[in-house]
Design a protein around this motif. Structure first.
Motif, PDB file in Angstrom:
ATOM      1  N   MET A   1      -9.001 -21.335 -52.777  1.00  0.00           N
ATOM      2  CA  MET A   1      -7.812 -20.563 -53.259  1.00  0.00           C
ATOM      3  C   MET A   1      -7.760 -19.432 -53.027  1.00  0.00           C
ATOM      4  SD  MET A   1      -7.757 -20.385 -57.539  1.00  0.00           S
ATOM      5  CE  MET A   1      -6.953 -21.715 -58.176  1.00  0.00           C
ATOM      6  N   GLY A   2      -6.222 -19.116 -52.744  1.00  0.00           N
ATOM      7  CA  GLY A   2      -5.851 -17.770 -51.962  1.00  0.00           C
ATOM      8  C   GLY A   2      -6.067 -16.754 -53.086  1.00  0.00           C
ATOM      9  N   THR A   3      -6.180 -15.442 -52.377  1.00  0.00           N
ATOM     10  CA  THR A   3      -6.093 -14.470 -53.213  1.00  0.00           C
ATOM     11  C   THR A   3      -4.975 -13.843 -53.836  1.00  0.00           C
ATOM     12  OG1 THR A   3      -5.895 -12.777 -51.568  1.00  0.00           O
ATOM     13  CG2 THR A   3      -8.203 -13.514 -52.076  1.00  0.00           C
ATOM     14  N   VAL A   4      -4.749 -13.538 -55.196  1.00  0.00           N
ATOM     15  CA  VAL A   4      -3.579 -13.222 -55.824  1.00  0.00           C
ATOM     16  C   VAL A   4      -3.653 -11.625 -56.172  1.00  0.00           C
ATOM     17  CG1 VAL A   4      -2.218 -13.278 -57.754  1.00  0.00           C
ATOM     18  CG2 VAL A   4      -3.513 -15.255 -56.537  1.00  0.00           C
ATOM     19  N   ALA A   5      -2.532 -10.944 -55.713  1.00  0.00           N
ATOM     20  CA  ALA A   5      -2.708  -9.329 -55.974  1.00  0.00           C
ATOM     21  C   ALA A   5      -2.384  -9.012 -57.302  1.00  0.00           C
ATOM     22  CB  ALA A   5      -1.617  -8.732 -55.436  1.00  0.00           C
ATOM     23  N   SER A   6      -3.452  -8.382 -57.972  1.00  0.00           N
ATOM     24  CA  SER A   6      -3.385  -8.104 -59.353  1.00  0.00           C
ATOM     25  C   SER A   6      -3.030  -6.666 -59.845  1.00  0.00           C
ATOM     26  CB  SER A   6      -4.718  -8.526 -59.976  1.00  0.00           C
ATOM     27  OG  SER A   6      -4.898  -8.232 -61.341  1.00  0.00           O
ATOM     28  N   LEU A   7      -2.440  -6.413 -60.969  1.00  0.00           N
ATOM     29  CA  LEU A   7      -2.346  -5.061 -61.531  1.00  0.00           C
ATOM     30  C   LEU A   7      -3.340  -4.722 -62.484  1.00  0.00           C
ATOM     31  CD1 LEU A   7       1.687  -5.330 -61.784  1.00  0.00           C
ATOM     32  CD2 LEU A   7       0.461  -4.483 -60.207  1.00  0.00           C
ATOM     33  N   ALA A   8      -4.092  -5.516 -62.811  1.00  0.00           N
ATOM     34  CA  ALA A   8      -4.987  -5.450 -63.874  1.00  0.00           C
ATOM     35  C   ALA A   8      -6.320  -4.591 -63.167  1.00  0.00           C
ATOM     36  CB  ALA A   8      -5.508  -6.880 -64.504  1.00  0.00           C
ATOM     37  N   PRO A   9      -6.712  -3.727 -63.986  1.00  0.00           N
ATOM     38  CA  PRO A   9      -7.959  -3.030 -63.454  1.00  0.00           C
ATOM     39  C   PRO A   9      -9.059  -3.713 -63.296  1.00  0.00           C
ATOM     40  CG  PRO A   9      -7.254  -1.915 -65.665  1.00  0.00           C
ATOM     41  CD  PRO A   9      -6.269  -3.189 -65.308  1.00  0.00           C
ATOM     42  N   GLU A  10     -10.214  -3.324 -62.620  1.00  0.00           N
ATOM     43  CA  GLU A  10     -11.258  -4.241 -62.207  1.00  0.00           C
ATOM     44  C   GLU A  10     -12.039  -4.384 -63.367  1.00  0.00           C
ATOM     45  OE1 GLU A  10     -14.360  -1.169 -60.491  1.00  0.00           O
ATOM     46  OE2 GLU A  10     -12.816  -1.722 -58.996  1.00  0.00           O
ATOM     47  N   TRP A  11     -12.189  -3.791 -64.482  1.00  0.00           N
ATOM     48  CA  TRP A  11     -12.828  -4.060 -65.743  1.00  0.00           C
ATOM     49  C   TRP A  11     -12.355  -5.100 -66.527  1.00  0.00           C
ATOM     50  CZ3 TRP A  11     -10.217  -3.240 -70.346  1.00  0.00           C
ATOM     51  CH2 TRP A  11      -9.234  -2.408 -70.225  1.00  0.00           C
ATOM     52  N   LEU A  12     -11.184  -5.448 -66.008  1.00  0.00           N
ATOM     53  CA  LEU A  12     -10.566  -6.681 -67.145  1.00  0.00           C
ATOM     54  C   LEU A  12     -11.009  -8.167 -66.230  1.00  0.00           C
ATOM     55  CD1 LEU A  12      -7.164  -5.356 -68.107  1.00  0.00           C
ATOM     56  CD2 LEU A  12      -9.106  -5.903 -69.540  1.00  0.00           C
ATOM     57  N   GLU A  13     -11.132  -7.999 -64.995  1.00  0.00           N
ATOM     58  CA  GLU A  13     -11.527  -9.130 -64.208  1.00  0.00           C
ATOM     59  C   GLU A  13     -12.594 -10.285 -64.713  1.00  0.00           C
ATOM     60  OE1 GLU A  13     -10.353 -10.471 -61.243  1.00  0.00           O
ATOM     61  OE2 GLU A  13      -8.793  -8.901 -61.476  1.00  0.00           O
ATOM     62  N   LEU A  15     -12.913 -11.325 -67.652  1.00  0.00           N
ATOM     63  CA  LEU A  15     -11.988 -11.944 -68.534  1.00  0.00           C
ATOM     64  C   LEU A  15     -11.341 -13.284 -68.011  1.00  0.00           C
ATOM     65  CD1 LEU A  15     -10.060  -9.501 -70.714  1.00  0.00           C
ATOM     66  CD2 LEU A  15     -11.877 -10.801 -71.281  1.00  0.00           C
ATOM     67  N   ARG A  16     -11.271 -13.256 -66.701  1.00  0.00           N
ATOM     68  CA  ARG A  16     -10.881 -14.552 -66.099  1.00  0.00           C
ATOM     69  C   ARG A  16     -11.835 -15.556 -65.981  1.00  0.00           C
ATOM     70  NH1 ARG A  16      -6.952 -13.944 -61.582  1.00  0.00           N
ATOM     71  NH2 ARG A  16      -6.201 -12.183 -61.681  1.00  0.00           N
ATOM     72  N   ALA A  17     -12.941 -15.491 -66.633  1.00  0.00           N
ATOM     73  CA  ALA A  17     -14.037 -16.525 -66.821  1.00  0.00           C
ATOM     74  C   ALA A  17     -13.844 -16.924 -68.100  1.00  0.00           C
ATOM     75  CB  ALA A  17     -15.550 -15.776 -66.659  1.00  0.00           C
ATOM     76  N   TYR A  18     -13.098 -16.704 -69.099  1.00  0.00           N
ATOM     77  CA  TYR A  18     -13.019 -17.239 -70.108  1.00  0.00           C
ATOM     78  C   TYR A  18     -11.685 -18.030 -70.251  1.00  0.00           C
ATOM     79  CZ  TYR A  18     -16.485 -14.057 -71.849  1.00  0.00           C
ATOM     80  OH  TYR A  18     -17.920 -13.581 -72.168  1.00  0.00           O
ATOM     81  N   PRO A  19     -11.381 -19.013 -71.127  1.00  0.00           N
ATOM     82  CA  PRO A  19     -10.055 -19.611 -71.154  1.00  0.00           C
ATOM     83  C   PRO A  19      -9.013 -18.925 -71.412  1.00  0.00           C
ATOM     84  CG  PRO A  19     -11.887 -20.807 -72.546  1.00  0.00           C
ATOM     85  CD  PRO A  19     -12.354 -19.618 -72.078  1.00  0.00           C
ATOM     86  N   ARG A  20      -8.006 -19.286 -70.959  1.00  0.00           N
ATOM     87  CA  ARG A  20      -6.533 -18.417 -71.131  1.00  0.00           C
ATOM     88  C   ARG A  20      -6.125 -18.172 -72.532  1.00  0.00           C
ATOM     89  NH1 ARG A  20      -1.769 -19.426 -67.293  1.00  0.00           N
ATOM     90  NH2 ARG A  20      -3.230 -18.770 -65.704  1.00  0.00           N
ATOM     91  N   TRP A  21      -6.286 -19.285 -73.225  1.00  0.00           N
ATOM     92  CA  TRP A  21      -5.608 -19.424 -74.828  1.00  0.00           C
ATOM     93  C   TRP A  21      -6.705 -18.582 -75.632  1.00  0.00           C
ATOM     94  CZ3 TRP A  21      -9.120 -20.776 -78.290  1.00  0.00           C
ATOM     95  CH2 TRP A  21     -10.266 -21.688 -77.866  1.00  0.00           C
ATOM     96  N   LEU A  22      -7.967 -18.461 -75.139  1.00  0.00           N
ATOM     97  CA  LEU A  22      -8.833 -17.609 -76.038  1.00  0.00           C
ATOM     98  C   LEU A  22      -8.677 -16.002 -75.753  1.00  0.00           C
ATOM     99  CD1 LEU A  22     -11.373 -17.315 -77.916  1.00  0.00           C
ATOM    100  CD2 LEU A  22     -12.913 -17.342 -75.918  1.00  0.00           C
ATOM    101  N   VAL A  23      -8.454 -15.637 -74.460  1.00  0.00           N
ATOM    102  CA  VAL A  23      -8.007 -14.184 -74.188  1.00  0.00           C
ATOM    103  C   VAL A  23      -6.869 -13.826 -74.799  1.00  0.00           C
ATOM    104  CG1 VAL A  23      -7.781 -12.847 -72.323  1.00  0.00           C
ATOM    105  CG2 VAL A  23      -9.573 -14.487 -72.080  1.00  0.00           C
ATOM    106  N   LEU A  24      -5.860 -14.789 -74.694  1.00  0.00           N
ATOM    107  CA  LEU A  24      -4.296 -14.380 -75.153  1.00  0.00           C
ATOM    108  C   LEU A  24      -4.752 -14.225 -76.977  1.00  0.00           C
ATOM    109  CD1 LEU A  24      -2.030 -16.475 -72.952  1.00  0.00           C
ATOM    110  CD2 LEU A  24      -2.572 -13.910 -73.072  1.00  0.00           C
ATOM    111  N   LEU A  25      -5.377 -15.175 -77.479  1.00  0.00           N
ATOM    112  CA  LEU A  25      -5.387 -15.052 -78.871  1.00  0.00           C
ATOM    113  C   LEU A  25      -6.302 -13.797 -79.432  1.00  0.00           C
ATOM    114  CD1 LEU A  25      -5.195 -16.779 -81.622  1.00  0.00           C
ATOM    115  CD2 LEU A  25      -7.393 -17.737 -81.026  1.00  0.00           C
ATOM    116  N   CYS A  26      -7.259 -13.663 -78.784  1.00  0.00           N
ATOM    117  CA  CYS A  26      -7.810 -12.369 -78.990  1.00  0.00           C
ATOM    118  C   CYS A  26      -7.262 -10.997 -78.675  1.00  0.00           C
ATOM    119  CB  CYS A  26      -9.144 -12.138 -78.010  1.00  0.00           C
ATOM    120  SG  CYS A  26     -10.506 -13.439 -78.414  1.00  0.00           S
ATOM    121  N   MET A  27      -6.389 -11.140 -77.788  1.00  0.00           N
ATOM    122  CA  MET A  27      -5.321  -9.893 -77.473  1.00  0.00           C
ATOM    123  C   MET A  27      -4.138 -10.021 -78.575  1.00  0.00           C
ATOM    124  SD  MET A  27      -4.694  -9.980 -73.284  1.00  0.00           S
ATOM    125  CE  MET A  27      -3.565  -8.485 -73.727  1.00  0.00           C
TER     126      MET A  27
END
Length: 67
Positions: A1-13, A15-27
């Motif tokens: 998988m290629g690298t994707v440029a991210s605007l998020a700070p590194e302390w948010l990285e 969160l990528r280990a969790y399911p997207r729906w769970l992170v969005l629900l918590c937010m």
């Protein structure tokens, strides 16, 4: 998988280990809670401003009537 440029700070990285729906629900829950906490003081400050404006108008009208 290629690298994707991210605007998020590194302390948010991790969160990528969790399911997207769970992170969005918590937010969404955290955002709703924050808005609820901010809404009450903002509502009361708006009431205070409206009462102050009404009192100033009433005071000005009473001075105009007396003079």
């Amino acid at each position: 998988m290629g690298t994707v440029a991210s605007l998020a700070p590194e302390w948010l990285e991790p969160l990528r280990a969790y399911p997207r729906w769970l992170v969005l629900l918590c937010m969404a829950v955290a955002t709703a809670g924050l808005l609820t906490l901010l809404a009450k003081p903002l509502k009361w400050s708006l009431y205070l401003i409206l009462i102050t404006v009404g009192a100033v108008i009433l005071l000005g009208f009473s001075v105009w009537l007396h003079g």
